[in-house]
Each structure stands twice: as structure tokens, then as C-alpha cells.
Design a protein around this motif. Structure first.
Motif, mmCIF file in Angstrom:
data_model
loop_
_atom_site.group_PDB
_atom_site.id
_atom_site.type_symbol
_atom_site.label_atom_id
_atom_site.label_comp_id
_atom_site.label_asym_id
_atom_site.label_seq_id
_atom_site.Cartn_x
_atom_site.Cartn_y
_atom_site.Cartn_z
ATOM 1 N N MET A 75 0.775 -1.038 -0.006
ATOM 2 C CA MET A 75 -0.051 0.391 -0.156
ATOM 3 C C MET A 75 0.881 1.322 -0.267
ATOM 4 O O MET A 75 0.666 1.595 -0.558
ATOM 5 N N GLY A 76 1.476 1.407 0.817
ATOM 6 C CA GLY A 76 3.146 2.333 0.793
ATOM 7 C C GLY A 76 3.800 2.481 -0.774
ATOM 8 O O GLY A 76 3.203 3.881 -0.736
ATOM 9 N N LEU A 77 4.014 1.698 -1.385
ATOM 10 C CA LEU A 77 4.786 1.686 -2.347
ATOM 11 C C LEU A 77 3.663 1.466 -3.661
ATOM 12 O O LEU A 77 3.857 3.268 -4.151
ATOM 13 N N ILE A 78 3.126 1.371 -3.671
ATOM 14 C CA ILE A 78 1.910 0.713 -5.311
ATOM 15 C C ILE A 78 0.549 2.011 -5.219
ATOM 16 O O ILE A 78 0.677 2.842 -6.179
ATOM 17 N N GLY A 79 -0.243 2.535 -3.657
ATOM 18 C CA GLY A 79 -1.277 3.859 -3.468
ATOM 19 C C GLY A 79 -0.813 5.038 -3.156
ATOM 20 O O GLY A 79 -1.085 5.878 -3.347
ATOM 21 N N CYS A 80 0.414 4.498 -2.691
ATOM 22 C CA CYS A 80 0.675 6.037 -2.320
ATOM 23 C C CYS A 80 2.584 6.941 -2.512
ATOM 24 O O CYS A 80 2.786 7.809 -2.249
ATOM 25 N N ILE A 81 2.934 6.258 -3.969
ATOM 26 C CA ILE A 81 4.145 6.945 -4.391
ATOM 27 C C ILE A 81 4.062 6.378 -5.883
ATOM 28 O O ILE A 81 3.843 7.183 -6.936
ATOM 29 N N ILE A 82 3.337 4.867 -6.918
ATOM 30 C CA ILE A 82 3.072 4.860 -7.880
ATOM 31 C C ILE A 82 2.537 5.303 -8.425
ATOM 32 O O ILE A 82 1.698 6.204 -9.752
ATOM 33 N N GLN A 83 0.728 5.254 -7.491
ATOM 34 C CA GLN A 83 -0.292 5.888 -7.763
ATOM 35 C C GLN A 83 -0.581 7.443 -7.662
ATOM 36 O O GLN A 83 -0.896 7.823 -9.249
ATOM 37 N N PRO A 84 0.073 7.929 -6.994
ATOM 38 C CA PRO A 84 0.327 9.822 -7.414
ATOM 39 C C PRO A 84 0.864 9.840 -8.551
ATOM 40 O O PRO A 84 0.414 10.973 -9.262
ATOM 41 N N MET A 85 2.595 8.968 -8.695
ATOM 42 C CA MET A 85 2.549 9.409 -9.545
ATOM 43 C C MET A 85 2.160 9.229 -10.951
ATOM 44 O O MET A 85 2.564 9.525 -12.482
ATOM 45 N N TYR A 86 1.368 7.988 -11.030
ATOM 46 C CA TYR A 86 0.574 7.881 -12.117
ATOM 47 C C TYR A 86 -0.086 8.774 -12.818
ATOM 48 O O TYR A 86 -1.047 8.645 -13.936
ATOM 49 N N ILE A 87 -1.137 9.416 -11.487
ATOM 50 C CA ILE A 87 -1.831 9.948 -11.952
ATOM 51 C C ILE A 87 -1.357 11.431 -12.621
ATOM 52 O O ILE A 87 -1.569 12.192 -12.711
ATOM 53 N N GLY A 88 -0.414 12.052 -11.349
ATOM 54 C CA GLY A 88 0.403 13.160 -11.259
ATOM 55 C C GLY A 88 0.185 14.223 -10.761
ATOM 56 O O GLY A 88 -0.268 15.599 -10.725
ATOM 57 N N LEU A 89 -0.412 14.038 -9.329
ATOM 58 C CA LEU A 89 -1.100 14.876 -8.342
ATOM 59 C C LEU A 89 0.121 15.165 -7.588
ATOM 60 O O LEU A 89 1.084 14.411 -7.587
ATOM 61 N N SER A 90 -0.151 15.762 -6.270
ATOM 62 C CA SER A 90 1.050 16.528 -5.479
ATOM 63 C C SER A 90 0.689 14.977 -3.732
ATOM 64 O O SER A 90 -0.384 14.980 -3.815
ATOM 65 N N MET A 91 1.907 14.577 -3.402
ATOM 66 C CA MET A 91 1.672 13.793 -2.385
ATOM 67 C C MET A 91 2.369 14.417 -0.995
ATOM 68 O O MET A 91 3.908 14.670 -2.129
ATOM 69 N N TYR A 92 2.332 14.103 -0.160
ATOM 70 C CA TYR A 92 3.061 14.528 0.829
ATOM 71 C C TYR A 92 3.102 13.240 1.544
ATOM 72 O O TYR A 92 2.301 12.760 2.017
ATOM 73 N N LEU A 93 4.891 13.773 1.879
ATOM 74 C CA LEU A 93 5.011 11.839 3.031
ATOM 75 C C LEU A 93 5.697 12.398 3.926
ATOM 76 O O LEU A 93 6.058 13.346 4.280
ATOM 77 N N MET A 94 4.787 11.449 4.804
ATOM 78 C CA MET A 94 6.014 11.326 6.550
ATOM 79 C C MET A 94 6.055 10.115 6.833
ATOM 80 O O MET A 94 5.346 9.302 6.481
ATOM 81 N N ALA A 95 7.414 9.799 7.962
ATOM 82 C CA ALA A 95 7.764 8.723 8.146
ATOM 83 C C ALA A 95 6.677 8.288 9.427
ATOM 84 O O ALA A 95 6.237 8.858 9.997
ATOM 85 N N PRO A 96 6.719 6.652 9.232
ATOM 86 C CA PRO A 96 5.540 5.690 9.964
ATOM 87 C C PRO A 96 5.882 6.241 11.558
ATOM 88 O O PRO A 96 5.057 6.603 11.785
ATOM 89 N N VAL A 97 7.187 6.449 12.254
ATOM 90 C CA VAL A 97 7.141 6.570 12.972
ATOM 91 C C VAL A 97 6.578 8.298 13.693
ATOM 92 O O VAL A 97 5.837 7.906 14.677
ATOM 93 N N THR A 98 6.979 8.708 13.047
ATOM 94 C CA THR A 98 6.423 10.898 13.142
ATOM 95 C C THR A 98 4.925 10.363 13.156
ATOM 96 O O THR A 98 3.901 10.845 14.195
ATOM 97 N N PHE A 99 4.087 9.615 12.568
ATOM 98 C CA PHE A 99 2.390 9.336 12.833
ATOM 99 C C PHE A 99 2.180 8.698 13.842
ATOM 100 O O PHE A 99 1.112 8.999 14.840
ATOM 101 N N LEU A 100 3.230 7.211 14.907
ATOM 102 C CA LEU A 100 2.962 6.823 15.459
ATOM 103 C C LEU A 100 3.074 7.426 16.691
ATOM 104 O O LEU A 100 2.030 7.415 17.897
ATOM 105 N N GLN A 101 3.954 8.469 16.532
ATOM 106 C CA GLN A 101 4.092 9.255 17.946
ATOM 107 C C GLN A 101 3.106 10.136 18.086
ATOM 108 O O GLN A 101 2.653 10.493 19.070
ATOM 109 N N ARG A 102 2.475 10.742 16.851
ATOM 110 C CA ARG A 102 1.303 11.579 17.266
ATOM 111 C C ARG A 102 0.459 11.134 16.129
ATOM 112 O O ARG A 102 0.632 12.459 14.666
#
Length: 256
Positions: free
Chosen positions: A223-250
Motif C-alpha cells: 500500500m505504501g509503495l503502490i498506493g502512495c508512491i506509484i499511484q500519485p506519480m501515475y495520476i500526476g497529483l501532489s503527494m506529501y509523505l511522512m515517516a511512519p514513526v512520526t505518525f505513531l508518535q502523534r
């Protein structure tokens, strides 16, 4: 997605063609942005920059006659992982995403993947290379692995890139299971698989270039690779990414 749009996309055979199209049609649009603490922007790439970085990495791989080889991708979450993954595709090299082993953790999973994938290359950063090479045993075939630090390349070498001549039937990457319940097992994914999957996701979710998305999912798995990296690039949208640990912390950071 309209019929004309789907017919146009169906003529593309690899992700190389797809990203080059994005770089041509919207070169200055921001493709990926990485948030260091889930809130602060520290790095970003436009579609033109993404294409150029992928070609620069591919040029180095082509100069090493690496086409057809398997290359480990050893990166922390971030844009270096994305450009290395695409660089492999641009060179006809089979990418093998693997999260770097953490301090004081076993290397068993990494060694099992190295053996199973028959990896001859490892793409990473200077820092991670220094941390890992000293820990790898000479056994398990690790002595033959050539490390390439992709954060040292200049973009001007991208002009020497040559299309690898691959088709939809060529292998794009190997997706390994986590290994939490046994030895990691790999699945072979070709370019045709990626395009068909991306088209289906887009048809179901009705994504468009006008959308902006954000994800905290690790880039090494489906899901992280296909849905959140390849899919945005395939569509041409803007994607913001954060490390999993920053989500887990807050977790609120993701919603915010």
C-alpha cells in the motif's frame, strides 16, 4: 476516468513512459514532498526533477552494466527511496525494496532476502552504507554486493541516460513479505502489473491531478509503495509523505 483517458493510458507499457509524460506535461508541479516531523517540509521534487534524478541514477546503473540485475533499496522513508526505485526502473534493474535493519536488530531478514533475490547491488545513502557494510558477514553472498550511494550524484549526468528497451513483460521489482512469521517470500511484479493495478486503483478511487494527498505508510510494502508512491506519480497529483514513526508518535499530524 473517461474513455479517451483510459485508452491513452492503455497504450503505455512501462512506468518510464508514464513519468516522462508527467515531466513533459507538468514539469514544475510538485510531485513529492517529505515532512521531517510530520509537519515541516524538508525536501520536495517537481515532476521534472523526479524524472531527472531517476535518469541520473539509471545512468550510473547503466554504466555499471547492471540491466537485469537485482538491486536492494536500503533507505529510510523519504525521497531518496523514490528516486532510487524509479532509477532502477529507468535502467531495467529489478528493484528489491528492503527497510534497513535497525540498531541492535537481527540481520536475518536482510540476509534471507539477499540470498533469495540473488542481489548483486545495493542502492542506499552514504550514511546507511557506512552503518550496514560493517555489520554484514562475508558469508551469505554479501561480499559480492556492490554498494552505490545515490545521494552523491549530480543531475547533469541524466543527459547520458539511454532507454533500456524494456516492455510491459519485464520485471520491475520484487515485493517481499515482512518475514514476521517465517522466511521472507518474494513476489515478482512486472511493468504490466504495475500499470494495470494503477489503472484499476484510479478507476475505483477517481483520483485526478487536482488532488493532493498525504501518507505515513512505509514505502517498502504494497500500500505504501503502490498506493502512495506509484499511484500519485501515475495520476500526476501532489503527494506529501511522512515517516511512519512520526505518525505513531502523534497520529493527529496525519489528520492535520
Amino acid at each position: 476516468m473517461g474513455g479517451k483517458e483510459r485508452n491513452r493510458l492503455s497504450k503505455q507499457t512501462t512506468l518510464i513512459e508514464r513519468l516522462q509524460e508527467q515531466a513533459s506535461e507538468q514539469p514544475d508541479k510538485r510531485a513529492f514532498t517529505f515532512l521531517s516531523d510530520g509537519e515541516t517540509e524538508i525536501d520536495s521534487l517537481t515532476y521534472h526533477q523526479l524524472n531527472e534524478k531517476a535518469k541520473a541514477i539509471a545512468t550510473v546503473l547503466q554504466n555499471a552494466n547492471a540491466q537485469g540485475q537485482r538491486a536492494l533499496l536500503l533507505y529510510q522513508p523519504g525521497l531518496d527511496f523514490i528516486t532510487a526505485f524509479l532509477g532502477c526502473l529507468y535502467a531495467g534493474v529489478v528493484a528489491v525494496p528492503v527497510y534497513p535493519p535497525r540498531a541492535n536488530r537481527s540481520l536475518d531478514r536482510l540476509l534471507a532476502i539477499i540470498t533469495d533475490a540473488e542481489a548483486g547491488l545495493a542502492l542506499t545513502t552514504n550514511l546507511i552504507q557506512e552503518q550496514i557494510t560493517s555489520k554484514l558477514p562475508i558469508a551469505h553472498g554479501t561480499a559480492k554486493i556492490k554498494f552505490i550511494a545515490t545521494d552523491t550524484f549530480e543531475l547533469n549526468i541524466a543527459s547520458a541516460w539511454q532507454h533500456p528497451g524494456i516492455t510491459k513483460d519485464h520485471l520491475a521489482f520484487l515485493q517481499y513479505t515482512s518475514g514476521s512469521t517465517g522466511t521472507p517470500k518474494g513476489v515478482m511484479v512486472n511493468h504490466g502489473n504495475l500499470l494495470a493495478n494503477s489503472d484499476t486503483i484510479n478507476y475505483c478511487f477517481q483520483n485526478s491531478r487536482a488532488h493532493t494527498a498525504v501518507s505515513w505508510l512505509p514505502p517498502y510494502h504494497d500500500m505504501g509503495l503502490i498506493g502512495c508512491i506509484i499511484q500519485p506519480m501515475y495520476i500526476g497529483l501532489s503527494m506529501y509523505l511522512m515517516a511512519p514513526v512520526t505518525f505513531l508518535q502523534r497520529p493527529y499530524r496525519w489528520l492535520k
